[in-house]
Design an enzyme around this catalytic site. Structure first.
Site, PDB file in Angstrom:
ATOM      1  N   GLU A  33      -2.020  11.218  37.935  1.00 14.28           N
ATOM      2  CA  GLU A  33      -2.674  12.332  38.633  1.00 14.28           C
ATOM      3  C   GLU A  33      -3.877  11.808  39.393  1.00 14.28           C
ATOM      4  O   GLU A  33      -4.736  11.141  38.844  1.00 14.28           O
ATOM      5  CB  GLU A  33      -3.082  13.421  37.619  1.00 14.28           C
ATOM      6  CG  GLU A  33      -3.883  14.566  38.200  1.00 14.28           C
ATOM      7  CD  GLU A  33      -3.247  15.234  39.429  1.00 14.28           C
ATOM      8  OE1 GLU A  33      -2.102  15.716  39.341  1.00 14.28           O
ATOM      9  OE2 GLU A  33      -3.913  15.243  40.503  1.00 14.28           O
ATOM     10  N   LYS A  50      -6.351  34.927  41.232  1.00 19.80           N
ATOM     11  CA  LYS A  50      -6.124  36.147  40.445  1.00 19.80           C
ATOM     12  C   LYS A  50      -7.382  36.555  39.672  1.00 19.80           C
ATOM     13  O   LYS A  50      -7.622  37.730  39.415  1.00 19.80           O
ATOM     14  CB  LYS A  50      -4.929  35.986  39.508  1.00 19.80           C
ATOM     15  CG  LYS A  50      -3.630  36.432  40.143  1.00 19.80           C
ATOM     16  CD  LYS A  50      -3.041  35.465  41.147  1.00 19.80           C
ATOM     17  CE  LYS A  50      -3.209  35.787  42.586  1.00 19.80           C
ATOM     18  NZ  LYS A  50      -2.557  34.801  43.463  1.00 19.80           N
ATOM     19  N   GLY A 176      -1.868  35.994  58.587  1.00 17.08           N
ATOM     20  CA  GLY A 176      -1.697  37.280  57.895  1.00 17.08           C
ATOM     21  C   GLY A 176      -0.511  37.240  56.966  1.00 17.08           C
ATOM     22  O   GLY A 176       0.388  38.076  57.040  1.00 17.08           O
ATOM     23  N   VAL A 264      -2.527  29.376  57.236  1.00 16.20           N
ATOM     24  CA  VAL A 264      -1.332  29.516  58.071  1.00 16.20           C
ATOM     25  C   VAL A 264      -0.114  28.795  57.506  1.00 16.20           C
ATOM     26  O   VAL A 264       0.921  28.730  58.152  1.00 16.20           O
ATOM     27  CB  VAL A 264      -1.587  29.018  59.520  1.00 16.20           C
ATOM     28  CG1 VAL A 264      -2.595  29.904  60.225  1.00 16.20           C
ATOM     29  CG2 VAL A 264      -2.037  27.575  59.526  1.00 16.20           C
ATOM     30  N   HIS A 439       7.580  56.613  28.771  1.00 14.98           N
ATOM     31  CA  HIS A 439       6.820  57.497  29.648  1.00 14.98           C
ATOM     32  C   HIS A 439       5.357  57.480  29.222  1.00 14.98           C
ATOM     33  O   HIS A 439       5.072  57.527  28.024  1.00 14.98           O
ATOM     34  CB  HIS A 439       7.356  58.926  29.551  1.00 14.98           C
ATOM     35  CG  HIS A 439       6.507  59.899  30.311  1.00 14.98           C
ATOM     36  ND1 HIS A 439       6.576  60.004  31.687  1.00 14.98           N
ATOM     37  CD2 HIS A 439       5.544  60.760  29.893  1.00 14.98           C
ATOM     38  CE1 HIS A 439       5.700  60.913  32.077  1.00 14.98           C
ATOM     39  NE2 HIS A 439       5.064  61.384  31.013  1.00 14.98           N
TER      40      HIS A 439
END
Ligand SMILES: Cc1cc2nc3c(=O)[nH]c(=O)nc-3n(C[C@H](O)[C@H](O)[C@H](O)COP(=O)(O)OP(=O)(O)OC[C@H]3O[C@@H](n4cnc5c(N)ncnc54)[C@H](O)[C@@H]3O)c2cc1C
Length: 456
Positions: A33, A50, A176, A264, A439
């Site tokens: 790594e 997140k 976008g 992009v 529910h």
């Protein structure tokens, strides 16, 4: 030269898990790594974004206090604290991954940049290693295209912006699509002025137009400016600011930004890997060519994760590990073509997707059934005060199998799994007829959605 049973290049989302399985099978493994263990997802991708999305959601909900019957007073955002929270979650994730690797028997974590010298030899900062099996898990990085003036101004990529601990006055997001829109919404919620600049005529062009349009409405309703069909994007310094040109027309005034995020697209980290020396083939964009079992053009060398161009997500990178491990160690015959595409865009509400878009299904020439339901007709969404978006599903009228679905709505990223699991299990649309969903949930409307399927 040091010999191992296996060499893994890159400790991203496939490498460490594979090292664990190989080590359990008694093989000696070198995993190399060059930067942070955990790769993009842990350090500059999923995990920090997140975390920041969660801060942005909490801020937004506090600002909507009146909708829920409370007043929290003026909401003040402390960007240093927001960034520190993300930084801690990154550090914990990275340390967890490192400790996991360091705890594996017969696995050596070697720090440095790996480069092929031949199909069985890899060098790392002058040290030479050899193994009969080599696994490439080098991931990718943000593309910064050669737009006019791009080298004259500071440009942020995802790597830079996740570490930002100040609030931009005006953030311009170039692109976008999935990555750009998450940053656009979170920074708007942190309090920045935000403009999204997109070259195409709509956002997230891979999605159906009704999905793109709904996402645009959600973002615009929060005060984000969206410039689609942007032509001749270019940059220039203007004192402390950055002028972003988005149109070639003579009277087109530039946007005056304090910060610019380039989002992009991504490119694979294969240009500095010495793949030519090993004879490993890449496609025109640098992605490593692999077969259905992820083996490269050179027997004994596999490519996993983003660098093979067969997926662009953590779950696809991890699934690549599962495929390779199952085939090599468990005597199975797993193939990447068996994988069902699924992903989420973590704006709020999230967009969750599985299988084909409606446009793709229409192009396939099948007889189609379609069903769509606004989130304003989903009880749980109404109760939560989060009714933006819709859920829709498209199915094959003859096989009665679901072809694809989109849930743009609260908890959509969780609820989509009801459909994803059905598709994986190859079940018909009648399967859920007698299910008794809990529910109130968003998922409880999935059987209703399926029962409402009608010819398109
Ligand atoms: C802003 C952002 C948000 C994202 N959000 C999500 C999300 O919510 N959900 C999701 O599923 N995906 C998300 N992704 C995508 C996800 O991060 C990647 O798909 C995933 O990390 C790919 O894993 P990988 O193992 O292929 O590569 P990586 O995680 O990139 O790991 C590759 C590793 O290889 C190392 N390396 C490269 N070259 C060499 C070399 N020559 N020698 C030694 N080491 C080398 C790198 O340093 C790196 O650590 C996001 C990405 C970004 C940028």
């Amino acid at each position: 030269m040091r010999s191992f049973d296996a060499i893994i290049i890159g400790a991203g989302q496939a490498g460490p898990a594979l090292a664990g399985r190989l080590s359990d099978a008694g093989l000696s493994v070198a995993i190399i790594e060059r930067h942070h263990v955990g790769g993009t997802c842990v350090n500059t991708g999923c995990r920090p974004t997140k975390t920041l999305v969660a801060s942005a959601y909490a801020i937004h909900t506090a600002q909507r206090g009146a909708d829920y019957g409370f007043s929290a007073g003026p909401v003040e955002v402390d960007m240093k604290a927001v960034a520190a929270r993300a930084e801690k979650i990154i550090r914990d994730g990275r340390a967890g991954n490192e400790n996991w690797l360091l705890g594996m028997a017969n696995v050596e974590l070697i720090r440095g940049h790996a480069r092929f010298e031949s199909s069985i030899v890899v060098s790392v900062d002058g040290e030479r290693l050899t193994a009969p099996r080599i696994f490439i898990n080098v991931g990718g990085r943000a593309v910064v295209p050669d737009m006019p003036g791009v080298d004259q101004v500071p440009i942020l990529t995802n790597t830079d912006i996740v570490a930002l601990d100040t609030l931009p006055r005006h953030l311009v997001v170039i692109g976008g699509s999935y990555i750009g829109l998450e940053f656009a919404q979170m920074y708007r919620r942190f309090g920045a002025e935000v403009t999204v600049v997109e070259r195409m005529d709509r956002l997230i062009t891979r999605e159906d137009p009704d999905v793109s349009d709904a996402v645009r409405q959600i973002l615009e309703a929060e005060g984000i400016t969206i410039r689609t069909g942007a032509d001749c994007i270019g940059f220039a310094r203007s004192g402390e600011n950055i002028e972003v040109r988005v149109d070639c027309a003579e009277d087109a005034r530039p946007i005056v930004a304090s910060h610019v995020l380039m989002a992009v697209g991504r490119r694979p980290n294969t240009d500095d890997l010495g793949l030519e020396a090993a004879g490993v083939a890449v496609d025109g964009r640098g992605y490593i060519t692999v077969d259905d079992r992820l083996e490269t053009s050179v027997p004994g060398i596999w490519a996993l994760g983003d660098c093979n161009g067969r997926g662009a997500f953590t779950h696809t990178a991890y699934n690549d590990f599962e495929i390779v491990a199952a085939n090599l160690l468990d005597g199975e015959d797993r193939r990447v073509s068996q994988r069902l595409p699924g992903y989420a865009l973590y704006i709020d509400p999230p967009l969750a997707r599985v299988g084909m878009t409606e446009a793709e299904a229409a192009k396939s020439g099948r007889r189609l059934l379609q069903s769509k339901r606004p989130m304003s007709r989903v009880g749980r969404a109404v109760e939560k005060g989060e009714t933006q978006g819709f859920m829709k599903v498209v199915a094959d009228a003859d096989t009665r199998r679901i072809l694809g679905a989109a849930i743009l709505g609260t908890s959509g990223d969780e609820a989509i799994h009801g459909i994803l699991d059905m598709m994986n299990a190859d079940q018909t649309i009648e399967t859920l007829r007698w299910a008794v969903p809990i529910h109130p949930t968003v998922s409880e409307l999935i059987p209703t959605l399926l029962l409402d399927l009608a010819p398109r």
